[in-house]
Design a protein around this motif. Structure first.
Motif, PDB file in Angstrom:
ATOM      1  N   TYR A 186      30.476  26.321 -10.617  1.00  0.00           N
ATOM      2  CA  TYR A 186      30.452  26.823  -9.244  1.00  0.00           C
ATOM      3  C   TYR A 186      30.709  25.654  -8.298  1.00  0.00           C
ATOM      4  CZ  TYR A 186      28.306  30.822 -11.487  1.00  0.00           C
ATOM      5  OH  TYR A 186      28.081  31.891 -12.299  1.00  0.00           O
ATOM      6  N   LEU A 291      36.028  35.998 -17.240  1.00  0.00           N
ATOM      7  CA  LEU A 291      34.843  35.853 -16.377  1.00  0.00           C
ATOM      8  C   LEU A 291      33.612  35.630 -17.247  1.00  0.00           C
ATOM      9  CD1 LEU A 291      33.249  36.168 -13.656  1.00  0.00           C
ATOM     10  CD2 LEU A 291      33.124  38.608 -14.191  1.00  0.00           C
ATOM     11  N   VAL A 295      31.241  32.405 -17.193  1.00  0.00           N
ATOM     12  CA  VAL A 295      29.836  32.506 -16.794  1.00  0.00           C
ATOM     13  C   VAL A 295      28.935  31.930 -17.886  1.00  0.00           C
ATOM     14  CG1 VAL A 295      27.976  34.172 -16.457  1.00  0.00           C
ATOM     15  CG2 VAL A 295      30.145  34.478 -15.251  1.00  0.00           C
ATOM     16  N   TYR A 314      33.999  45.674 -22.948  1.00  0.00           N
ATOM     17  CA  TYR A 314      33.454  44.469 -22.315  1.00  0.00           C
ATOM     18  C   TYR A 314      31.969  44.276 -22.608  1.00  0.00           C
ATOM     19  CZ  TYR A 314      37.726  45.129 -19.594  1.00  0.00           C
ATOM     20  OH  TYR A 314      39.020  45.324 -19.207  1.00  0.00           O
ATOM     21  N   SER A 315      31.223  45.376 -22.629  1.00  0.00           N
ATOM     22  CA  SER A 315      29.767  45.242 -22.803  1.00  0.00           C
ATOM     23  C   SER A 315      29.462  44.688 -24.200  1.00  0.00           C
ATOM     24  CB  SER A 315      29.065  46.575 -22.567  1.00  0.00           C
ATOM     25  OG  SER A 315      29.623  47.586 -23.367  1.00  0.00           O
ATOM     26  N   TYR A 318      30.403  40.981 -24.243  1.00  0.00           N
ATOM     27  CA  TYR A 318      29.365  40.198 -23.551  1.00  0.00           C
ATOM     28  C   TYR A 318      28.200  39.912 -24.505  1.00  0.00           C
ATOM     29  CZ  TYR A 318      26.180  39.018 -19.643  1.00  0.00           C
ATOM     30  OH  TYR A 318      25.309  38.400 -18.781  1.00  0.00           O
TER      31      TYR A 318
ATOM     32  N   TYR B 249      33.995  40.544  -6.235  1.00  0.00           N
ATOM     33  CA  TYR B 249      33.753  41.347  -7.442  1.00  0.00           C
ATOM     34  C   TYR B 249      32.252  41.471  -7.696  1.00  0.00           C
ATOM     35  CZ  TYR B 249      38.659  41.164  -8.944  1.00  0.00           C
ATOM     36  OH  TYR B 249      40.018  41.317  -9.044  1.00  0.00           O
ATOM     37  N   GLU B 251      30.931  42.205 -10.447  1.00  0.00           N
ATOM     38  CA  GLU B 251      30.630  41.601 -11.749  1.00  0.00           C
ATOM     39  C   GLU B 251      30.469  40.078 -11.627  1.00  0.00           C
ATOM     40  OE1 GLU B 251      32.964  43.788 -10.927  1.00  0.00           O
ATOM     41  OE2 GLU B 251      34.822  43.574 -12.054  1.00  0.00           O
ATOM     42  N   SER B 252      31.219  39.447 -10.725  1.00  0.00           N
ATOM     43  CA  SER B 252      31.021  38.015 -10.488  1.00  0.00           C
ATOM     44  C   SER B 252      29.665  37.774  -9.840  1.00  0.00           C
ATOM     45  CB  SER B 252      32.111  37.463  -9.554  1.00  0.00           C
ATOM     46  OG  SER B 252      33.392  37.621 -10.125  1.00  0.00           O
ATOM     47  N   SER B 255      26.622  38.373 -12.135  1.00  0.00           N
ATOM     48  CA  SER B 255      26.507  37.334 -13.170  1.00  0.00           C
ATOM     49  C   SER B 255      26.024  36.013 -12.570  1.00  0.00           C
ATOM     50  CB  SER B 255      27.845  37.133 -13.883  1.00  0.00           C
ATOM     51  OG  SER B 255      28.759  36.453 -13.044  1.00  0.00           O
ATOM     52  N   PHE B 256      26.199  35.866 -11.279  1.00  0.00           N
ATOM     53  CA  PHE B 256      25.779  34.629 -10.605  1.00  0.00           C
ATOM     54  C   PHE B 256      24.300  34.640 -10.246  1.00  0.00           C
ATOM     55  CE2 PHE B 256      25.033  32.193  -6.701  1.00  0.00           C
ATOM     56  CZ  PHE B 256      25.535  30.953  -7.057  1.00  0.00           C
ATOM     57  N   MET B 264      24.043  43.169 -16.135  1.00  0.00           N
ATOM     58  CA  MET B 264      25.502  43.278 -16.261  1.00  0.00           C
ATOM     59  C   MET B 264      25.959  44.417 -17.177  1.00  0.00           C
ATOM     60  SD  MET B 264      27.418  40.890 -14.732  1.00  0.00           S
ATOM     61  CE  MET B 264      28.747  40.253 -15.779  1.00  0.00           C
ATOM     62  N   ILE B 265      25.140  44.775 -18.154  1.00  0.00           N
ATOM     63  CA  ILE B 265      25.614  45.708 -19.186  1.00  0.00           C
ATOM     64  C   ILE B 265      26.022  47.079 -18.621  1.00  0.00           C
ATOM     65  CG2 ILE B 265      25.004  46.860 -21.361  1.00  0.00           C
ATOM     66  CD1 ILE B 265      25.489  43.885 -21.714  1.00  0.00           C
ATOM     67  N   MET B 268      29.384  46.642 -17.020  1.00  0.00           N
ATOM     68  CA  MET B 268      30.484  46.506 -17.989  1.00  0.00           C
ATOM     69  C   MET B 268      30.856  47.877 -18.563  1.00  0.00           C
ATOM     70  SD  MET B 268      31.400  43.297 -18.229  1.00  0.00           S
ATOM     71  CE  MET B 268      31.098  43.099 -16.480  1.00  0.00           C
ATOM     72  N   LYS B 269      29.844  48.670 -18.871  1.00  0.00           N
ATOM     73  CA  LYS B 269      30.114  50.003 -19.449  1.00  0.00           C
ATOM     74  C   LYS B 269      30.823  50.911 -18.448  1.00  0.00           C
ATOM     75  CE  LYS B 269      26.894  50.006 -23.210  1.00  0.00           C
ATOM     76  NZ  LYS B 269      25.804  50.571 -23.965  1.00  0.00           N
ATOM     77  N   ILE B 271      32.792  49.944 -16.059  1.00  0.00           N
ATOM     78  CA  ILE B 271      34.182  49.479 -15.920  1.00  0.00           C
ATOM     79  C   ILE B 271      35.025  49.991 -17.090  1.00  0.00           C
ATOM     80  CG2 ILE B 271      35.671  47.438 -15.916  1.00  0.00           C
ATOM     81  CD1 ILE B 271      33.412  45.971 -14.380  1.00  0.00           C
TER      82      ILE B 271
END
Lengths: 326, 326
Positions: A186, A291, A295, A314-315, A318, B249, B251-252, B255-256, B264-265, B268-269, B271
């Motif tokens: 970051y 991403l 991360v 994606y899940s 991850y 985003y 998702e960004s 995650s930050f 996040m899960i 992700m699902k 998306i």
């Protein structure tokens, strides 16, 4: 955060150098198979746009890599460069990258006065610094400008990194690069790292550079944060072309810099004529898998494979990376 | 730059609120035509991901806009929201946006105890602040939380803006948003603006928010820069869906943030199941025309038209905007 900005948004910073790494980092996308026509147009564009350095690719050893499995810019022979740039009677300087352990530098890097190349960029991990320094001193002795690109520093502790940088700074190298290999940093972290890099650079009279990746859509933001604090060498690629999520976009960087020598129009024309076609053929740029590896401070290889396999779960991905790093 | 970071990269900041603006800013992409199934899944995802607010769309007046030409989230009727959220017995709060001059707020915004909505977000330009304040006071009186989103401030001088913010801060509004409508700001400028917004917020006991656009791929960077300095309300959208270059985003951002309540899960699902299809149908996100309007501090409408027309002559477009603003 103590360090003040070096200049304002309106300042022309005479120390700034823009390096176009499209062929080299972009070559990791297409195995260095670029059309000759493309490479020549990229060179002409860089000259017209006022870009300071153009990196042609790796100077990899043909003993290690099979010439039939890579395009010519994996090897970036002097003759192939000369076929593009002739005597290069321009203000644009030519760079190639030499990986520690993958370049037969004693044989394949000729004295500078026999080569069209101006700068040798040595890419190394922290644990191969002694080999990197050997390559740097060889290149210096042969008459080249040199940079060292210390990769994957997001995996290295601060004290080890500072110690490594101090050793490097006592070599003949001209420019020391902060490389965010995994696109994990970051801007706040870039700030902290720049404090260390610039402190050591000031102490030993070395210039500092930044090479960012776009996993978190922060390549440009991190580049201008480093610039603001005092980094001078700025890597970028056309349309951000580079491995995985790619790099800092050259079009963002040139539009940001205030030096009137930089010119957006040739770059826009090059994109219209050459990059759109390439973008349809090859795949790079910000996407969720990159991403996630960014991360989680992981190598992008898993995300590249995920993308290549056409996966969209994606899940699960991850969870898989979390397992891998756990 | 004087202002220090509020917390570190590891801090859980209890003041932080994440607002998902996918339906509202994303609605500007598809004229608010979202499938009911999508909207319900987005709501369920936001609840599961720990998002704090979900904005459902505009509360536009049907006297001004033809219901046949927009999807229902242009109007975001209480009954339509209720059909998705029922009594909304969750921690997720519901917001709608009301544009100055485009909402019949006296008629269409009911007392809060008769509505599923928790928060009214008033969108205004600096020159319509008195009307915005009238709407804010109406909403406050009816029992809502309120925000004011002052748009296009990159076109306003600093003194005028500070004066406007001082007036706003004396209203009953809860949150004052810095909105980078044109995606024109660099993090350094966000820093300077945040100094002003936070100073006024501190003085009058107001919370500060940030709504960024991604024209220069800086939406996330600008959002976390504002956060670092003290902004609490953070707007984002799934996959950055929003007008033109889109937004920060979600998702960004998730995650930050370090608060373990964010997850996040589910995102992700969602998306995987819903956004990939939508991304194939609709067009938004970073691209050269939006970069150029952002750099030149221009409304994205010209870039949206350029993109819709399938044009690729970026160099001509660049000259055209330069002519327009000249």
């Amino acid at each position: 955060m103590a360090r003040e900005s070096k200049g304002s948004l309106m300042t022309v910073r005479d120390d700034v150098r823009v390096l176009d790494a499209t062929l080299r980092d972009g070559g990791l996308v297409n195995n260095f198979y670029f059309d000759d026509d493309f490479v020549r147009a990229l060179y002409v564009m860089n000259v017209a746009a006022g870009v300071d350095y153009m990196e042609f690719g790796y100077r990899a050893s043909r003993d290690i890599f099979d010439s039939d499995r890579y395009g010519k810019w994996k090897f970036s022979d002097d003759d192939d460069i000369r076929a593009v740039v002739g005597e290069n009677c321009t203000d644009l300087k030519i760079a190639v990258m030499a990986d520690v352990g993958r370049t037969n530098f004693k044989r394949d890097i000729l004295p500078k006065n026999e080569s069209p190349v101006d700068m040798i960029r040595v890419a190394t991990y922290v644990n191969t610094l002694p080999s990197a320094i050997e390559m740097i001193e060889d290149a210096k002795k042969k008459g080249y400008e040199t940079t060292v690109n210390v990769m994957a520093v997001s995996k290295v502790g601060r004290e080890d990194l500072k110690h490594g940088l101090e050793i490097l700074a006592q070599s003949g190298v001209d420019v020391i690069y902060l490389v965010d290999s995994f696109g994990a940093f970051y801007p706040e972290q870039i700030h902290r790292l720049m404090d260390d890099y610039l402190e050591i650079g000031d102490k030993f009279g070395k210039t500092i550079g930044i090479h960012a990746h776009n996993n978190q859509q922060l390549a440009f933001a991190n580049t201008i944060e480093a610039l603001r604090l005092g980094a001078s060498f700025l890597d970028a690629t056309v349309c951000g072309m580079g491995r995985g999520a790619g790099n800092c976009y050259l079009e963002s960087l040139l539009s940001f810099l205030k030096n009137p020598k930089y010119n957006m129009i040739p770059l826009m024309k090059f994109i219209e004529k050459y990059m759109l076609e390439l973008k349809n053929k090859e795949k790079w740029g910000f996407d969720i898998p990159y991403l996630l590896t960014g991360v989680l401070n992981s190598h992008p290889s898993a995300a590249i494979k995920f993308t290549k396999d056409g996966r969209k779960d994606y899940s699960q991905f991850y969870q898989d990376i979390l397992d891998d790093i756990g």
